[in-house]
Motif scaffolding. Structure first.
Motif, mmCIF file in Angstrom:
data_model
loop_
_atom_site.group_PDB
_atom_site.id
_atom_site.type_symbol
_atom_site.label_atom_id
_atom_site.label_comp_id
_atom_site.label_asym_id
_atom_site.label_seq_id
_atom_site.Cartn_x
_atom_site.Cartn_y
_atom_site.Cartn_z
ATOM 1 N N SER A 122 -4.407 13.978 5.941
ATOM 2 C CA SER A 122 -2.973 13.947 5.665
ATOM 3 C C SER A 122 -2.613 14.942 4.563
ATOM 4 C CB SER A 122 -2.550 12.550 5.236
ATOM 5 O OG SER A 122 -1.170 12.517 4.978
ATOM 6 N N SER A 141 5.278 10.478 6.589
ATOM 7 C CA SER A 141 5.246 9.410 7.599
ATOM 8 C C SER A 141 4.212 8.325 7.290
ATOM 9 C CB SER A 141 4.939 10.005 8.968
ATOM 10 O OG SER A 141 3.593 10.470 9.022
ATOM 11 N N GLY A 142 3.337 8.584 6.316
ATOM 12 C CA GLY A 142 2.263 7.637 6.027
ATOM 13 C C GLY A 142 1.034 7.847 6.880
ATOM 14 N N ASP A 144 4.608 10.064 16.531
ATOM 15 C CA ASP A 144 3.921 9.121 15.643
ATOM 16 C C ASP A 144 3.168 8.081 16.455
ATOM 17 O OD1 ASP A 144 5.011 9.980 12.945
ATOM 18 O OD2 ASP A 144 6.867 9.637 14.045
ATOM 19 N N ARG A 164 -2.538 9.019 8.143
ATOM 20 C CA ARG A 164 -3.799 9.304 7.469
ATOM 21 C C ARG A 164 -4.416 10.609 7.954
ATOM 22 N NH1 ARG A 164 -6.240 4.880 5.167
ATOM 23 N NH2 ARG A 164 -7.469 6.492 4.095
ATOM 24 N N LYS A 177 -2.283 4.976 10.850
ATOM 25 C CA LYS A 177 -1.142 5.767 11.277
ATOM 26 C C LYS A 177 -1.580 7.215 11.474
ATOM 27 C CE LYS A 177 2.715 3.129 9.305
ATOM 28 N NZ LYS A 177 3.895 3.192 8.404
ATOM 29 N N LYS A 189 0.152 4.660 16.119
ATOM 30 C CA LYS A 189 -0.719 3.753 15.383
ATOM 31 C C LYS A 189 -1.972 3.602 16.232
ATOM 32 C CE LYS A 189 3.223 1.206 13.455
ATOM 33 N NZ LYS A 189 3.915 -0.117 13.385
ATOM 34 N N GLU A 204 3.015 14.776 3.413
ATOM 35 C CA GLU A 204 3.216 14.003 4.646
ATOM 36 C C GLU A 204 3.984 12.721 4.329
ATOM 37 O OE1 GLU A 204 3.632 12.641 8.151
ATOM 38 O OE2 GLU A 204 2.636 14.574 7.921
#
Length: 300
Positions: free
Chosen positions: A210, A216-217, A272, A219, A262, A274, A214
């Motif tokens: 990341s 968006s959170g 995005d 990784r 994430k 998960k 970044e």
């Protein structure tokens, strides 16, 4: 001459916005058996990144599960054995079509020509989860490293800092994963993906940890290039690439089995996800949002 008609739905997977995610067309062919040539021609006309063909519902022994046959075609009219984003798009199309399945159904089971069986589970809101086979990567030889690293630098228009290059294991031999430093700014690069035509792999996955900015959170971030297979050379958001990305980064980040991470694909459209690696089952879980774009009727 008689004309058949099939309903279709347009949507974009792994995003909640019109401008994000990976678009796909889902075509409900019911009990009809169009030829492979016809399915390819339909795909050429849609020019979506993926066209998913869905049969009428098949018999199911579980009231909470609906079963369908599925096939995936690219916009150049070629069939592929597996497509994650096309399957999520199909699931959203089915659940949004009144009368297609009962209200009790929370799982869709898709049977592919290749023998693969995929399940999509309905989550909260517009989120859906799909399970795909987990893949591994193994380090390439020194000669392969030098060859691929040189082409990646050429594609990105600068000398990049290569941390790892690995080729896909069983079932994923067509993939290569290249990890760069976050400072190489994967998202900000204008990539000449034609330079990746001769890596020796038709799916080229470039990834970094990341970046500091970044928001968006995520990784890890990634981009996927397949200039020999897809129009434009880059896949907006690639589910199957995460079959190898998820185990790779789960190991690197020390994430326990089934732990969720994430992730973000930083193509120009972006998306995005998960993701989770279920080691005992040898599967990868992908969760993504779906945005419906429109629906209509196709005449063949």
């Amino acid at each position: 001459m008689s004309t058949e008609s099939f309903p279709f739905v347009l949507s974009t997977a792994f995003s909640s916005t019109l401008s994000g995610g990976n678009p796909a067309a889902t075509v409900f062919i019911g009990d009809a058996k169009p030829s492979d040539e016809t399915l390819g021609v339909i795909a050429l006309n849609f020019t979506q990144p993926m066209i998913t063909y869905i049969s009428s519902p098949l018999p199911s022994t579980d009231n909470n599960t609906a079963v369908f046959d599925v096939r995936w075609f690219t916009p150049v009219g070629k069939e592929v054995p597996l497509c994650g984003h096309g399957t999520i798009a199909a699931a959203g199309a089915i659940w949004s079509s009144p009368g297609m399945v009962s209200d009790d159904v929370d799982t869709l089971e898709f049977h592919a020509v290749s023998g693969a069986m995929l399940k999509v589970h309905k989550g909260d809101g517009r989120w859906y989860e799909i399970r795909l086979p987990a893949g591994s990567v193994e380090p390439v030889s020194e000669a392969e490293w030098a060859h691929v690293a040189g082409l990646v630098s050429q594609a990105m228009g600068k000398e990049v800092h290569v941390k790892f290059i690995g080729k896909g294991g069983k079932g994923f031999e067509h993939m290569v994963l290249i990890e760069l430093e976050p400072e190489d700014d994967l998202e900000g690069c204008v990539v000449d993906n034609s330079a990746l035509r001769t890596t020796g792999f038709y799916i080229n996955i470039i990834t970094t940890g990341s970046p500091k900015n970044e928001a968006s959170g995520a990784r890890f971030v990634s981009r996927m290039f397949a200039p020999l297979r897809i129009l434009g050379g880059e896949d907006h958001v690639c589910g199957s690439a995460h079959c190898v990305l998820t185990p790779y980064w789960s190991r690197k980040l020390g994430i326990a089995s089934s732990g969720e991470i994430k992730a973000r694909q930083v193509s120009p459209r972006g998306g995005d996800l998960k993701v989770s690696w279920h080691q005992d089952e040898e599967t990868v879980g992908l969760k993504g949002e779906l945005r419906l774009l429109g629906r209509g009727e196709l005449f063949v």
